[in-house]
Motif scaffolding. Structure first.
Motif, PDB file in Angstrom:
ATOM      1  N   ARG A  77       2.657   1.490 -10.612  1.00  0.00           N
ATOM      2  CA  ARG A  77       2.409   0.090 -10.265  1.00  0.00           C
ATOM      3  C   ARG A  77       2.974  -0.837 -11.337  1.00  0.00           C
ATOM      4  O   ARG A  77       3.456  -1.932 -11.031  1.00  0.00           O
ATOM      5  CB  ARG A  77       0.916  -0.154 -10.067  1.00  0.00           C
ATOM      6  CG  ARG A  77       0.341   0.533  -8.839  1.00  0.00           C
ATOM      7  CD  ARG A  77      -1.122   0.161  -8.608  1.00  0.00           C
ATOM      8  NE  ARG A  77      -1.246  -1.250  -8.275  1.00  0.00           N
ATOM      9  CZ  ARG A  77      -1.070  -1.757  -7.048  1.00  0.00           C
ATOM     10  NH1 ARG A  77      -0.760  -0.945  -6.061  1.00  0.00           N
ATOM     11  NH2 ARG A  77      -1.198  -3.043  -6.831  1.00  0.00           N
ATOM     12  N   ALA A  78       2.934  -0.398 -12.583  1.00  0.00           N
ATOM     13  CA  ALA A  78       3.514  -1.208 -13.658  1.00  0.00           C
ATOM     14  C   ALA A  78       5.025  -1.325 -13.497  1.00  0.00           C
ATOM     15  O   ALA A  78       5.602  -2.394 -13.701  1.00  0.00           O
ATOM     16  CB  ALA A  78       3.172  -0.582 -15.017  1.00  0.00           C
ATOM     17  N   ILE A  79       5.666  -0.233 -13.091  1.00  0.00           N
ATOM     18  CA  ILE A  79       7.111  -0.266 -12.900  1.00  0.00           C
ATOM     19  C   ILE A  79       7.486  -1.146 -11.713  1.00  0.00           C
ATOM     20  O   ILE A  79       8.423  -1.939 -11.776  1.00  0.00           O
ATOM     21  CB  ILE A  79       7.657   1.167 -12.697  1.00  0.00           C
ATOM     22  CG1 ILE A  79       7.744   1.880 -14.047  1.00  0.00           C
ATOM     23  CG2 ILE A  79       9.026   1.153 -12.041  1.00  0.00           C
ATOM     24  CD1 ILE A  79       8.257   3.283 -13.958  1.00  0.00           C
ATOM     25  N   GLY A 136       0.778  -1.232   0.000  1.00  0.00           N
ATOM     26  CA  GLY A 136       0.000   0.000   0.000  1.00  0.00           C
ATOM     27  C   GLY A 136       0.808   1.280   0.000  1.00  0.00           C
ATOM     28  O   GLY A 136       0.235   2.370  -0.025  1.00  0.00           O
ATOM     29  N   GLU A 137       2.144   1.175   0.024  1.00  0.00           N
ATOM     30  CA  GLU A 137       2.971   2.376   0.114  1.00  0.00           C
ATOM     31  C   GLU A 137       2.789   3.286  -1.096  1.00  0.00           C
ATOM     32  O   GLU A 137       2.647   4.500  -0.956  1.00  0.00           O
ATOM     33  CB  GLU A 137       4.451   1.976   0.257  1.00  0.00           C
ATOM     34  CG  GLU A 137       5.414   3.139   0.417  1.00  0.00           C
ATOM     35  CD  GLU A 137       5.342   3.795   1.789  1.00  0.00           C
ATOM     36  OE1 GLU A 137       6.065   4.783   1.996  1.00  0.00           O
ATOM     37  OE2 GLU A 137       4.555   3.335   2.640  1.00  0.00           O
ATOM     38  N   ILE A 138       2.793   2.700  -2.296  1.00  0.00           N
ATOM     39  CA  ILE A 138       2.621   3.516  -3.499  1.00  0.00           C
ATOM     40  C   ILE A 138       1.271   4.224  -3.470  1.00  0.00           C
ATOM     41  O   ILE A 138       1.172   5.422  -3.745  1.00  0.00           O
ATOM     42  CB  ILE A 138       2.746   2.659  -4.769  1.00  0.00           C
ATOM     43  CG1 ILE A 138       4.226   2.326  -5.024  1.00  0.00           C
ATOM     44  CG2 ILE A 138       2.169   3.387  -5.987  1.00  0.00           C
ATOM     45  CD1 ILE A 138       4.447   1.492  -6.243  1.00  0.00           C
ATOM     46  N   ASP A 139       0.220   3.472  -3.122  1.00  0.00           N
ATOM     47  CA  ASP A 139      -1.107   4.086  -3.085  1.00  0.00           C
ATOM     48  C   ASP A 139      -1.179   5.189  -2.038  1.00  0.00           C
ATOM     49  O   ASP A 139      -1.812   6.231  -2.262  1.00  0.00           O
ATOM     50  CB  ASP A 139      -2.172   3.023  -2.806  1.00  0.00           C
ATOM     51  CG  ASP A 139      -2.412   2.130  -4.008  1.00  0.00           C
ATOM     52  OD1 ASP A 139      -2.254   2.618  -5.139  1.00  0.00           O
ATOM     53  OD2 ASP A 139      -2.734   0.948  -3.816  1.00  0.00           O
ATOM     54  N   ASP A 140      -0.523   4.984  -0.886  1.00  0.00           N
ATOM     55  CA  ASP A 140      -0.514   6.022   0.143  1.00  0.00           C
ATOM     56  C   ASP A 140       0.127   7.307  -0.380  1.00  0.00           C
ATOM     57  O   ASP A 140      -0.392   8.411  -0.170  1.00  0.00           O
ATOM     58  CB  ASP A 140       0.257   5.550   1.379  1.00  0.00           C
ATOM     59  CG  ASP A 140      -0.548   4.581   2.237  1.00  0.00           C
ATOM     60  OD1 ASP A 140      -1.738   4.392   1.943  1.00  0.00           O
ATOM     61  OD2 ASP A 140       0.034   4.022   3.188  1.00  0.00           O
ATOM     62  N   ILE A 141       1.254   7.151  -1.062  1.00  0.00           N
ATOM     63  CA  ILE A 141       1.973   8.329  -1.563  1.00  0.00           C
ATOM     64  C   ILE A 141       1.176   9.024  -2.655  1.00  0.00           C
ATOM     65  O   ILE A 141       1.055  10.250  -2.676  1.00  0.00           O
ATOM     66  CB  ILE A 141       3.376   7.937  -2.079  1.00  0.00           C
ATOM     67  CG1 ILE A 141       4.238   7.402  -0.925  1.00  0.00           C
ATOM     68  CG2 ILE A 141       4.069   9.138  -2.722  1.00  0.00           C
ATOM     69  CD1 ILE A 141       5.559   6.794  -1.364  1.00  0.00           C
ATOM     70  N   VAL A 142       0.600   8.237  -3.581  1.00  0.00           N
ATOM     71  CA  VAL A 142      -0.181   8.845  -4.663  1.00  0.00           C
ATOM     72  C   VAL A 142      -1.447   9.490  -4.113  1.00  0.00           C
ATOM     73  O   VAL A 142      -1.832  10.587  -4.541  1.00  0.00           O
ATOM     74  CB  VAL A 142      -0.523   7.812  -5.753  1.00  0.00           C
ATOM     75  CG1 VAL A 142      -1.444   8.424  -6.805  1.00  0.00           C
ATOM     76  CG2 VAL A 142       0.752   7.307  -6.433  1.00  0.00           C
TER      77      VAL A 142
END
Length: 243
Positions: free
Chosen positions: A224-226, A94-100
């Motif tokens: 997310r793709a990266i 969830g880190e990416i989603d939190d940052i975005v």
């Protein structure tokens, strides 16, 4: 009780600042950092603290020191820190989603305020960044033009704390685009930026926020793709819209 500032914490702060600049793309792979004396003066720190910070960045694979007539401290190809960042993003669910999510909250409000507080003077740098994006040649220029747009828009909102927060949030999403296969989507990014700019210029705060949200949601899918290797396009390269 105020926390005591030590030489160790100062060194770490300098290292974190330089790392953030590299993450944002302010300094790209292969570029040379300013000379030690000049950089220490820019940062307002003693050279010994800067030297220790550079040592940390060398150990983490961010920079290398070259000797000779063209010597100095250069940003590496970032392969080791890039992989470390991707591994951390995979491990921290969830880190990416939190940052975005944070960036969406931050930058939609930035676009809203910019639409309300715009002026010819504050809009000029935003428009100039669009021109820079139209003329880009190469990935470094692409990244820098994209960064100019988001920072200029934040400044148009006339809130220094928002500007600082936008720059910090961009640095958290370390996407080393120079290392990964992708087509530079200048046209798509330009279209997004143009839509945001026109809404801000016209004072349409709702449309400006909506355009920014769409832009950053596209970035979420691409990040997310990266990191996870999903949502690739038909040629096997992640679709990219810089954000």
């Amino acid at each position: 009780m105020a926390r005591q500032v030590t030489s160790t914490s100062l060194t770490q702060a300098v290292a974190d600042h330089l790392r953030m600049r590299i993450h944002r793309g302010d300094v790209s792979p292969g570029e040379r950092l300013p000379a030690e004396r000049e950089l220490a003066e820019q940062l307002g720190v003693a050279r010994i603290s800067l030297r220790e910070a550079i040592r940390q960045l060398r150990e983490d694979g961010y920079v290398e020191v070259r000797r000779g007539s063209t010597g100095g401290t250069y940003v590496t190809e970032l392969r080791r820190p890039a992989e470390a960042w991707r591994a951390r993003m995979r491990e921290q669910a969830g880190e990416i989603d939190d940052i975005v999510d944070f960036r969406i909250a931050l930058e939609t409000q930035t676009a809203t305020l910019a639409a309300h507080r715009r002026s010819e003077a504050t809009l000029a740098p935003v428009q100039e960044s669009l021109g820079a994006l139209r003329d880009v040649i190469g990935r470094t220029a692409f990244r820098q033009a994209d960064s100019r747009f988001h920072v200029a828009l934040a400044r148009a909102a006339r809130n220094d704390r928002l500007t600082d927060a936008v720059e910090t949030a961009r640095g958290e999403l370390f996407s080393p685009r120079d290392l990964l296969p992708f087509r530079e989507p200048v046209e798509e990014t330009l279209r997004d930026h143009q839509a945001i700019f026109e809404a801000v210029r016209d004072g349409d705060a709702g449309l400006a926020a909506e355009a920014m949200r769409a832009h950053l949601e596209r970035a979420r899918r691409q990040l997310r793709a990266i990191v996870f290797g999903t949502d690739h396009d038909t040629d096997g390269d992640p679709e990219w819209s810089s954000a």
